[in-house]
Write a protein that holds these residues in place. Structure first.
Motif, PDB file in Angstrom:
ATOM      1  N   LEU A  11       0.817  -1.218   0.000  1.00  0.00           N
ATOM      2  CA  LEU A  11       0.000   0.000   0.000  1.00  0.00           C
ATOM      3  C   LEU A  11       0.852   1.269   0.000  1.00  0.00           C
ATOM      4  O   LEU A  11       0.370   2.346  -0.368  1.00  0.00           O
ATOM      5  CB  LEU A  11      -0.921   0.009   1.230  1.00  0.00           C
ATOM      6  CG  LEU A  11      -1.955  -1.122   1.308  1.00  0.00           C
ATOM      7  CD1 LEU A  11      -2.776  -0.987   2.588  1.00  0.00           C
ATOM      8  CD2 LEU A  11      -2.869  -1.104   0.097  1.00  0.00           C
ATOM      9  N   ARG A  12       2.108   1.170   0.441  1.00  0.00           N
ATOM     10  CA  ARG A  12       3.041   2.297   0.502  1.00  0.00           C
ATOM     11  C   ARG A  12       2.449   3.517   1.226  1.00  0.00           C
ATOM     12  O   ARG A  12       2.306   4.601   0.630  1.00  0.00           O
ATOM     13  CB  ARG A  12       3.484   2.708  -0.903  1.00  0.00           C
ATOM     14  CG  ARG A  12       4.159   1.581  -1.660  1.00  0.00           C
ATOM     15  CD  ARG A  12       4.724   2.053  -2.968  1.00  0.00           C
ATOM     16  NE  ARG A  12       4.808   0.978  -3.916  1.00  0.00           N
ATOM     17  CZ  ARG A  12       5.203   1.104  -5.176  1.00  0.00           C
ATOM     18  NH1 ARG A  12       5.540   2.298  -5.628  1.00  0.00           N
ATOM     19  NH2 ARG A  12       5.254   0.075  -5.993  1.00  0.00           N
ATOM     20  N   PRO A  13       2.108   3.376   2.485  1.00  0.00           N
ATOM     21  CA  PRO A  13       1.496   4.493   3.225  1.00  0.00           C
ATOM     22  C   PRO A  13       2.366   5.737   3.320  1.00  0.00           C
ATOM     23  O   PRO A  13       1.842   6.846   3.445  1.00  0.00           O
ATOM     24  CB  PRO A  13       1.225   3.887   4.613  1.00  0.00           C
ATOM     25  CG  PRO A  13       2.117   2.689   4.707  1.00  0.00           C
ATOM     26  CD  PRO A  13       2.223   2.162   3.311  1.00  0.00           C
ATOM     27  N   HIS A  14       3.698   5.575   3.233  1.00  0.00           N
ATOM     28  CA  HIS A  14       4.564   6.763   3.292  1.00  0.00           C
ATOM     29  C   HIS A  14       4.338   7.679   2.096  1.00  0.00           C
ATOM     30  O   HIS A  14       4.584   8.887   2.171  1.00  0.00           O
ATOM     31  CB  HIS A  14       6.039   6.352   3.388  1.00  0.00           C
ATOM     32  CG  HIS A  14       6.558   5.633   2.176  1.00  0.00           C
ATOM     33  ND1 HIS A  14       6.261   4.312   1.899  1.00  0.00           N
ATOM     34  CD2 HIS A  14       7.346   6.057   1.158  1.00  0.00           C
ATOM     35  CE1 HIS A  14       6.842   3.945   0.771  1.00  0.00           C
ATOM     36  NE2 HIS A  14       7.506   4.988   0.297  1.00  0.00           N
ATOM     37  N   GLN A  15       3.831   7.108   0.993  1.00  0.00           N
ATOM     38  CA  GLN A  15       3.562   7.924  -0.192  1.00  0.00           C
ATOM     39  C   GLN A  15       2.281   8.751  -0.049  1.00  0.00           C
ATOM     40  O   GLN A  15       2.025   9.653  -0.856  1.00  0.00           O
ATOM     41  CB  GLN A  15       3.457   7.033  -1.445  1.00  0.00           C
ATOM     42  CG  GLN A  15       4.731   6.290  -1.813  1.00  0.00           C
ATOM     43  CD  GLN A  15       5.808   7.203  -2.372  1.00  0.00           C
ATOM     44  OE1 GLN A  15       5.607   8.409  -2.522  1.00  0.00           O
ATOM     45  NE2 GLN A  15       6.964   6.639  -2.691  1.00  0.00           N
ATOM     46  N   SER A  53      -2.875   4.144  -3.487  1.00  0.00           N
ATOM     47  CA  SER A  53      -2.433   2.784  -3.166  1.00  0.00           C
ATOM     48  C   SER A  53      -2.891   1.797  -4.233  1.00  0.00           C
ATOM     49  O   SER A  53      -2.164   0.870  -4.595  1.00  0.00           O
ATOM     50  CB  SER A  53      -2.970   2.360  -1.794  1.00  0.00           C
ATOM     51  OG  SER A  53      -2.310   3.049  -0.754  1.00  0.00           O
ATOM     52  N   ALA A  54      -4.102   2.002  -4.751  1.00  0.00           N
ATOM     53  CA  ALA A  54      -4.603   1.145  -5.836  1.00  0.00           C
ATOM     54  C   ALA A  54      -3.700   1.265  -7.060  1.00  0.00           C
ATOM     55  O   ALA A  54      -3.389   0.271  -7.726  1.00  0.00           O
ATOM     56  CB  ALA A  54      -6.034   1.529  -6.198  1.00  0.00           C
ATOM     57  N   GLY A  55      -3.272   2.494  -7.345  1.00  0.00           N
ATOM     58  CA  GLY A  55      -2.368   2.715  -8.471  1.00  0.00           C
ATOM     59  C   GLY A  55      -1.033   2.020  -8.279  1.00  0.00           C
ATOM     60  O   GLY A  55      -0.484   1.420  -9.215  1.00  0.00           O
ATOM     61  N   TYR A  56      -0.491   2.077  -7.069  1.00  0.00           N
ATOM     62  CA  TYR A  56       0.780   1.407  -6.774  1.00  0.00           C
ATOM     63  C   TYR A  56       0.638  -0.109  -6.890  1.00  0.00           C
ATOM     64  O   TYR A  56       1.561  -0.793  -7.354  1.00  0.00           O
ATOM     65  CB  TYR A  56       1.265   1.778  -5.372  1.00  0.00           C
ATOM     66  CG  TYR A  56       1.723   3.201  -5.239  1.00  0.00           C
ATOM     67  CD1 TYR A  56       2.640   3.749  -6.131  1.00  0.00           C
ATOM     68  CD2 TYR A  56       1.245   4.019  -4.214  1.00  0.00           C
ATOM     69  CE1 TYR A  56       3.069   5.063  -6.020  1.00  0.00           C
ATOM     70  CE2 TYR A  56       1.655   5.339  -4.092  1.00  0.00           C
ATOM     71  CZ  TYR A  56       2.566   5.854  -4.996  1.00  0.00           C
ATOM     72  OH  TYR A  56       2.990   7.162  -4.880  1.00  0.00           O
ATOM     73  N   LEU A  57      -0.503  -0.635  -6.456  1.00  0.00           N
ATOM     74  CA  LEU A  57      -0.735  -2.079  -6.548  1.00  0.00           C
ATOM     75  C   LEU A  57      -0.757  -2.550  -8.000  1.00  0.00           C
ATOM     76  O   LEU A  57      -0.134  -3.563  -8.352  1.00  0.00           O
ATOM     77  CB  LEU A  57      -2.065  -2.430  -5.865  1.00  0.00           C
ATOM     78  CG  LEU A  57      -2.047  -2.471  -4.335  1.00  0.00           C
ATOM     79  CD1 LEU A  57      -3.463  -2.420  -3.784  1.00  0.00           C
ATOM     80  CD2 LEU A  57      -1.349  -3.740  -3.859  1.00  0.00           C
ATOM     81  N   SER A  84       0.876 -12.528  -2.194  1.00  0.00           N
ATOM     82  CA  SER A  84       0.461 -13.216  -3.418  1.00  0.00           C
ATOM     83  C   SER A  84      -0.127 -12.247  -4.434  1.00  0.00           C
ATOM     84  O   SER A  84      -0.612 -11.169  -4.082  1.00  0.00           O
ATOM     85  CB  SER A  84      -0.577 -14.292  -3.088  1.00  0.00           C
ATOM     86  OG  SER A  84      -1.780 -13.696  -2.638  1.00  0.00           O
ATOM     87  N   VAL A  85      -0.098 -12.672  -5.682  1.00  0.00           N
ATOM     88  CA  VAL A  85      -0.678 -11.877  -6.770  1.00  0.00           C
ATOM     89  C   VAL A  85      -2.175 -11.726  -6.558  1.00  0.00           C
ATOM     90  O   VAL A  85      -2.742 -10.642  -6.772  1.00  0.00           O
ATOM     91  CB  VAL A  85      -0.399 -12.545  -8.134  1.00  0.00           C
ATOM     92  CG1 VAL A  85      -1.182 -11.848  -9.238  1.00  0.00           C
ATOM     93  CG2 VAL A  85       1.087 -12.525  -8.438  1.00  0.00           C
ATOM     94  N   LYS A  86      -2.833 -12.772  -6.110  1.00  0.00           N
ATOM     95  CA  LYS A  86      -4.282 -12.732  -5.885  1.00  0.00           C
ATOM     96  C   LYS A  86      -4.639 -11.689  -4.827  1.00  0.00           C
ATOM     97  O   LYS A  86      -5.607 -10.939  -4.973  1.00  0.00           O
ATOM     98  CB  LYS A  86      -4.784 -14.112  -5.457  1.00  0.00           C
ATOM     99  CG  LYS A  86      -6.294 -14.168  -5.311  1.00  0.00           C
ATOM    100  CD  LYS A  86      -6.770 -15.578  -4.950  1.00  0.00           C
ATOM    101  CE  LYS A  86      -8.290 -15.618  -4.821  1.00  0.00           C
ATOM    102  NZ  LYS A  86      -8.768 -16.985  -4.478  1.00  0.00           N
ATOM    103  N   THR A  87      -3.845 -11.630  -3.766  1.00  0.00           N
ATOM    104  CA  THR A  87      -4.086 -10.643  -2.709  1.00  0.00           C
ATOM    105  C   THR A  87      -3.981  -9.230  -3.263  1.00  0.00           C
ATOM    106  O   THR A  87      -4.818  -8.374  -2.981  1.00  0.00           O
ATOM    107  CB  THR A  87      -3.068 -10.825  -1.568  1.00  0.00           C
ATOM    108  OG1 THR A  87      -3.231 -12.119  -0.974  1.00  0.00           O
ATOM    109  CG2 THR A  87      -3.266  -9.760  -0.495  1.00  0.00           C
ATOM    110  N   ALA A  88      -2.950  -8.990  -4.067  1.00  0.00           N
ATOM    111  CA  ALA A  88      -2.758  -7.664  -4.660  1.00  0.00           C
ATOM    112  C   ALA A  88      -3.891  -7.311  -5.607  1.00  0.00           C
ATOM    113  O   ALA A  88      -4.345  -6.159  -5.647  1.00  0.00           O
ATOM    114  CB  ALA A  88      -1.420  -7.619  -5.396  1.00  0.00           C
ATOM    115  N   GLN A  89      -4.370  -8.283  -6.370  1.00  0.00           N
ATOM    116  CA  GLN A  89      -5.471  -8.037  -7.301  1.00  0.00           C
ATOM    117  C   GLN A  89      -6.759  -7.683  -6.560  1.00  0.00           C
ATOM    118  O   GLN A  89      -7.470  -6.740  -6.939  1.00  0.00           O
ATOM    119  CB  GLN A  89      -5.692  -9.276  -8.181  1.00  0.00           C
ATOM    120  CG  GLN A  89      -4.571  -9.533  -9.171  1.00  0.00           C
ATOM    121  CD  GLN A  89      -4.720 -10.861  -9.883  1.00  0.00           C
ATOM    122  OE1 GLN A  89      -5.360 -11.789  -9.383  1.00  0.00           O
ATOM    123  NE2 GLN A  89      -4.134 -10.962 -11.068  1.00  0.00           N
TER     124      GLN A  89
END
Length: 284
Positions: A11-15, A53-57, A84-89
């Motif tokens: 999710l990169r919360p620092h961004q 965060s969606a964009g980063y994913l 996993s890829v599924k988690t990110a999707q």
């Protein structure tokens, strides 16, 4: 715990620090401390954070192979296998839907800006990041969408000089980030990780960095002339620009958020600018 840590890294919360740009219009307009203004901007800030965060994913999902060739990005969750890829999707779809649907309750203009941000972000991840110069403008528009969204949420007009200053500063930071990557990866690494870097001739990104840095100083100075007390922040702006150039040319990371958080000089300059502007607007 490892799974939670991996998801947070995705999710990169620092961004999310970039999303503070939404508060620039009321902060510079002198209305941020008006009762209820901070609360009013909290939900839009959260929604833009979800969208970013969606964009980063999506970017991480599409860049898995390229990231495996990067000295630092090869440790990212999707490449290292800690997520996993599924988690990110699932996360990317859920965050996108939540951001867009919730934005409707904030306002029409804000919703359109969130949609525009997501469209550019996804298009950038899919193909636009491979087109020289276009990739720089895609990154820059992300900052502009945040600025304009702040104006829409708080019903404050964004001045022409502020718009130009943010646009040019965004291009300046984008060029610095690309130049930093080019220096770190070298020709071989650039070809395997970020192909667009191979299309930038030697000296081009340096030229963009110096040109946009100079232009930012001019447009920001023009902006301060309509706010006399801000004129004294121009030296800080100049120092910050030069410090960032020094950082990039010294081979350090050009990522704007990392540069601000890890470079004590830039952090002091940023805090000093905020204090000076805040005192000038709210301290009188």
């Amino acid at each position: 715990m490892k799974r939670v840590a991996a998801i947070l890294q995705l999710l990169r919360p620092h961004q999310w620090l970039k999303n503070l740009m939404l508060f620039f219009p009321p902060f510079l307009g002198g209305t941020l401390l008006t009762q209820g203004m901070v609360v009013k901007g909290t939900i839009p800030f959260i929604l833009f954070s979800l969208a970013s965060s969606a964009g980063y994913l999506v970017n991480d999902l599409l860049d898995r192979e390229a990231d495996s060739n990067h000295p630092r990005k090869s440790s990212r969750p999707l490449v290292s296998g800690t997520a996993s890829v599924k988690t990110a999707q699932i996360l990317s779809v859920s965050l996108t839907a939540c951001a867009v649907i919730s934005a409707v309750f904030v306002g029409t203009t804000f919703t359109l800006l969130v949609l525009a941000y997501l469209t550019v972000s996804f298009a950038y991840s899919c193909c636009l990041k491979n087109i020289p110069v276009v990739d720089l403008f895609c990154i820059a528009t992300g900052f502009l969408f945040r600025l304009m969204a702040g104006g829409a949420v708080f019903n404050i007009r964004v001045s022409e000089w502020l718009f130009l200053s943010v646009l040019l500063l965004s291009l300046f930071l984008s060029a610095g980030k690309r130049l930093s990557e080019k220096q770190t990866l070298g020709d071989t690494g650039a070809a395997s990780h970020r192909k667009v870097l191979t299309h930038y001739p030697d000296g081009f990104l340096d030229g963009v960095l110096f040109m946009t840095g100079s232009a930012v100083l001019v447009t920001y100075t023009m902006y301060t002339l309509s706010h006399n007390f801000l004129l004294y922040t121009v030296p800080l702006c100049c120092f910050g620009l030069l410090r960032y150039i020094l950082r990039v040319k010294s081979g350090l990371s050009g990522d704007p958020t990392e540069s601000l958080l890890r470079d004590p000089w830039l952090l002091v300059v940023g805090a000093g600018w905020g204090l000076m502007v805040g005192w000038g607007i709210y301290g009188g």
